[in-house]
Design an enzyme around this catalytic site. Structure first.
Site, PDB file in Angstrom:
ATOM      1  N   HIS A 307       0.859  -1.183   0.000  1.00 51.14           N
ATOM      2  CA  HIS A 307       0.000   0.000   0.000  1.00 51.14           C
ATOM      3  C   HIS A 307       0.891   1.228   0.000  1.00 51.14           C
ATOM      4  O   HIS A 307       1.941   1.235   0.628  1.00 51.14           O
ATOM      5  CB  HIS A 307      -0.900   0.003   1.244  1.00 51.14           C
ATOM      6  N   ASP A 364      -7.981  -5.372   0.084  1.00 53.34           N
ATOM      7  CA  ASP A 364      -8.496  -6.203  -0.998  1.00 53.34           C
ATOM      8  C   ASP A 364      -8.114  -7.669  -0.870  1.00 53.34           C
ATOM      9  O   ASP A 364      -8.622  -8.505  -1.614  1.00 53.34           O
ATOM     10  CB  ASP A 364      -7.979  -5.670  -2.349  1.00 53.34           C
TER      11      ASP A 364
HETATM   12  N1  CMC Z   1       4.145  -7.578  -4.822  1.00 54.36           N
HETATM   13  C1  CMC Z   1       5.491  -7.564  -4.975  1.00 54.36           C
HETATM   14  N2  CMC Z   1       6.272  -6.478  -4.781  1.00 54.36           N
HETATM   15  C2  CMC Z   1       5.643  -5.354  -4.436  1.00 54.36           C
HETATM   16  C3  CMC Z   1       4.256  -5.270  -4.273  1.00 54.36           C
HETATM   17  C4  CMC Z   1       3.500  -6.441  -4.486  1.00 54.36           C
HETATM   18  N3  CMC Z   1       2.173  -6.434  -4.329  1.00 54.36           N
HETATM   19  N4  CMC Z   1       3.896  -4.000  -3.925  1.00 54.36           N
HETATM   20  C5  CMC Z   1       5.047  -3.295  -3.878  1.00 54.36           C
HETATM   21  N5  CMC Z   1       6.100  -4.109  -4.178  1.00 54.36           N
HETATM   22  C6  CMC Z   1       7.531  -3.719  -4.167  1.00 54.36           C
HETATM   23  C7  CMC Z   1       7.872  -2.911  -5.401  1.00 54.36           C
HETATM   24  O1  CMC Z   1       8.309  -3.743  -6.458  1.00 54.36           O
HETATM   25  C8  CMC Z   1       8.959  -2.023  -4.868  1.00 54.36           C
HETATM   26  O2  CMC Z   1      10.130  -2.797  -4.752  1.00 54.36           O
HETATM   27  P1  CMC Z   1      11.602  -2.097  -5.005  1.00 54.36           P
HETATM   28  O3  CMC Z   1      11.727  -1.069  -3.919  1.00 54.36           O
HETATM   29  O4  CMC Z   1      12.554  -3.225  -4.928  1.00 54.36           O
HETATM   30  O5  CMC Z   1      11.523  -1.482  -6.375  1.00 54.36           O
HETATM   31  C9  CMC Z   1       8.516  -1.710  -3.439  1.00 54.36           C
HETATM   32  O6  CMC Z   1       7.721  -2.859  -3.057  1.00 54.36           O
HETATM   33  C10 CMC Z   1       7.682  -0.440  -3.296  1.00 54.36           C
HETATM   34  O7  CMC Z   1       6.595  -0.541  -4.210  1.00 54.36           O
HETATM   35  P2  CMC Z   1       5.991   0.680  -5.018  1.00 54.36           P
HETATM   36  O8  CMC Z   1       5.391   0.160  -6.289  1.00 54.36           O
HETATM   37  O9  CMC Z   1       7.011   1.772  -5.111  1.00 54.36           O
HETATM   38  O10 CMC Z   1       4.860   1.158  -4.043  1.00 54.36           O
HETATM   39  P3  CMC Z   1       3.708   2.125  -4.431  1.00 54.36           P
HETATM   40  O11 CMC Z   1       3.396   2.864  -3.181  1.00 54.36           O
HETATM   41  O12 CMC Z   1       4.036   2.935  -5.647  1.00 54.36           O
HETATM   42  O13 CMC Z   1       2.508   1.148  -4.842  1.00 54.36           O
HETATM   43  C11 CMC Z   1       0.680  -0.346  -4.672  1.00 54.36           C
HETATM   44  C12 CMC Z   1       1.496   0.749  -3.980  1.00 54.36           C
HETATM   45  C13 CMC Z   1      -0.594  -0.617  -3.845  1.00 54.36           C
HETATM   46  C14 CMC Z   1       0.231   0.153  -6.062  1.00 54.36           C
HETATM   47  C15 CMC Z   1       1.546  -1.608  -4.805  1.00 54.36           C
HETATM   48  O14 CMC Z   1       1.906  -2.069  -3.519  1.00 54.36           O
HETATM   49  C16 CMC Z   1       0.855  -2.720  -5.589  1.00 54.36           C
HETATM   50  O15 CMC Z   1       0.943  -2.746  -6.822  1.00 54.36           O
HETATM   51  N6  CMC Z   1       0.138  -3.672  -4.892  1.00 54.36           N
HETATM   52  C17 CMC Z   1      -0.641  -4.673  -5.574  1.00 54.36           C
HETATM   53  C18 CMC Z   1      -1.985  -4.077  -6.007  1.00 54.36           C
HETATM   54  C19 CMC Z   1      -2.927  -3.870  -4.855  1.00 54.36           C
HETATM   55  O16 CMC Z   1      -3.112  -4.758  -4.022  1.00 54.36           O
HETATM   56  N7  CMC Z   1      -3.607  -2.704  -4.851  1.00 54.36           N
HETATM   57  C20 CMC Z   1      -4.635  -2.398  -3.842  1.00 54.36           C
HETATM   58  C21 CMC Z   1      -4.224  -1.294  -2.921  1.00 54.36           C
HETATM   59  S1  CMC Z   1      -5.326  -1.195  -1.489  1.00 54.36           S
HETATM   60  C22 CMC Z   1      -6.863  -0.703  -2.151  1.00 54.36           C
HETATM   61  C23 CMC Z   1      -6.852   0.716  -2.478  1.00 54.36           C
HETATM   62  O17 CMC Z   1      -6.989   1.526  -1.545  1.00 54.36           O
HETATM   63  O18 CMC Z   1      -6.727   1.056  -3.673  1.00 54.36           O
END
Ligand code: CMC
Length: 429
Positions: A307, A364
């Site tokens: 998140h 989720d």
């Molecule tokens: N699985 C594997 N690696 C992950 C995941 C995941 N679900 N989420 C983040 N990471 C890793 C990412 O690759 C990165 O690694 P590194 O630092 O080595 O590059 C690190 O963790 C930070 O991730 P980020 O993409 O910079 O984080 P963000 O804040 O931009 O993205 C997110 C947040 C929710 C989009 C992301 O965690 C994600 O894609 N999760 C899966 C989709 C999901 O479950 N979304 C629902 C969110 S809750 C409902 C809502 O309120 O929308």
């Protein structure tokens, strides 16, 4: 002594006002920085940018806390009805009995949707995703209620639009499901409460009268409350931006729905179940998928994990996980997906990759399993999220308009070509 911040740049010093929120969060106000210095700030994805002051929802990502208007999500999910929470978010205080009756009655009186909206829906193929149908039909309401286009209409008319949205979204949501199934639509039953009415419109058939199961209605009530607002997330920010151009509230909410649809936002609940089904079909080897999620060269991510703001357990996930066990037990459902989800969670929570990045299950991760137990198909999961999020979107929009905030218009750091002459087509390589 009050706090001060200074920016030193190119031999000049710029003082930046320091603002403090009621929960002691501190922000630097850079709104005048460009006028003073010519500088802009850059923050792709708004990872560290506050877009607005807001008194609606407080979220502490480090501690895993979430409150609506000062009330903890745990207490609201345990004790309140969804309509009470909707009123709280939209109007700022928990309603008195009279206020709640008026709000509820107003909503019951507006559940019916113009029959021409049904004609628009009939133009969609059955293969249309219900989220696309939902956003299109909500947007179409701006044509049926053209007064909503007037940004300066009186407050009573704004309230009527809010009531209509709250009343009609469940009807249109249930219709979008019927469209997918190729079944005739059901009309609302205004004798029923909000959740029961929605369930009946979803599940009744000409050949079968759906009987409300209080366990199902209660679970839905709780899920809607947990989804009702989440401060400045992707769809709330969309809602504020679209609304800042003084667009009709119907189009604003359609914008929120479209933003929510994406798998990184509300669409994750559908993606979680699809992921669990994929793992099950592949023999249930959870470790293999954890390895894939950790592999930088593999686009696979563990859906329902991570998140932007929570660096601790998502408090909504904690409540949903418990509710998931309760609902499955009460309904006597044995879902193999729950076992896979629990295994996946356990492996991920012990794995260094997830631990070091503070990636925990989010709202989720388990909500899809409850929705499955309630009989809701996976394509409808994000629609359920939208039903819950509607009062939050309305509250975010209302707060923005009442504060008379300016149009949302970010700056950019241009990285393209500098000026170059036009090249006639015959001279192009
Ligand atoms: N699985 C594997 N690696 C992950 C995941 C995941 N679900 N989420 C983040 N990471 C890793 C990412 O690759 C990165 O690694 P590194 O630092 O080595 O590059 C690190 O963790 C930070 O991730 P980020 O993409 O910079 O984080 P963000 O804040 O931009 O993205 C997110 C947040 C929710 C989009 C992301 O965690 C994600 O894609 N999760 C899966 C989709 C999901 O479950 N979304 C629902 C969110 S809750 C409902 C809502 O309120 O929308």
């Amino acid at each position: 002594m009050s706090k001060r911040a200074e920016l030193h740049f190119d031999g000049n010093v710029y003082e930046l006002p320091v603002l403090e929120g009621t929960e002691n969060e501190i922000a630097l106000d850079i709104s005048k920085l460009r006028a003073q210095s010519g500088l802009i700030t850059l923050d792709v994805g708004f990872k560290n940018t506050g877009s607005t002051p807001s008194a609606i929802t407080f979220l502490n990502g480090e501690k895993g806390e979430l409150r609506y208007r000062g009330y903890s999500i745990e207490e609201l999910a345990d004790k309140a009805s969804f309509l009470e929470v909707a009123y709280l978010l939209i109007y700022g205080e928990l309603p008195t009995e009279d206020q709640l009756t008026k709000f509820d009655t107003g909503i019951r009186n507006h559940t019916l949707v113009h029959s021409d909206v049904l004609e628009i829906m009939r133009g969609f193929p059955a293969s249309a995703h219900p989220m696309g149908v939902l956003s299109s039909l909500i947007c179409s309401l701006s044509a049926f209620y053209p007064n909503s286009l007037d940004p300066y209409r009186p407050a009573e008319e704004v309230d009527l639009t809010i009531t209509r949205l709250m009343a009609k979204l469940p009807t249109i949501a249930a219709w979008s499901y019927k469209n997918e199934m190729g079944h005739p639509v059901n009309y609302p039953d205004n004798n029923l409460d909000y959740c029961s009415n929605f369930l009946k419109m979803m599940f009744s058939l000409p050949t079968y009268e759906y009987e409300i199961d209080p366990v199902v209605a209660d679970a839905l009530n709780k899920l809607l409350i947990l989804h009702a607002d989440h401060e400045q997330n992707c769809s709330a920010a969309t809602v504020r931006i679209v609304g800042s151009a003084h667009s009709s509230l119907y189009t604003v909410i359609a914008g929120g729905i479209n933003s929510l649809w994406g798998p990184l936002h509300g669409g994750a609940n559908q993606a979680v179940i699809e992921m669990l089904e994929m793992i099950a079909a592949d023999g249930g080897d959870v470790d293999k998928y954890v390895l894939k999620a950790k592999d930088r060269d593999d686009p696979f991510r563990l859906m329902g994990f991570g998140h932007r703001v929570y660096r601790n357990f998502d408090p909504r996930a904690r409540i949903i996980k418990k509710s998931c066990d309760d609902v499955l037990e009460k309904l006597g459902v044995d879902d193999p997906m729950l076992e896979i989800a629990k295994k996946l969670e356990q492996v991920a929570l012990e794995d260094e990759y997830f631990v070091s990045r503070k990636l925990y299950p989010n709202v989720d991760f388990y909500s899809g399993i409850i929705y499955r137990a309630l009989g809701i198909p996976k394509e409808m999961f994000t629609v359920m999220f939208a039903l819950g999020r509607l009062p939050g979107w309305i509250a975010q929009w209302k707060e923005m308009r009442e504060a008379n905030q300016p149009i949302g218009r970010p700056r950019q750091l241009y990285t393209g070509y500098t000026l170059r002459p036009y090249v006639p087509i015959e001279e192009r390589a």
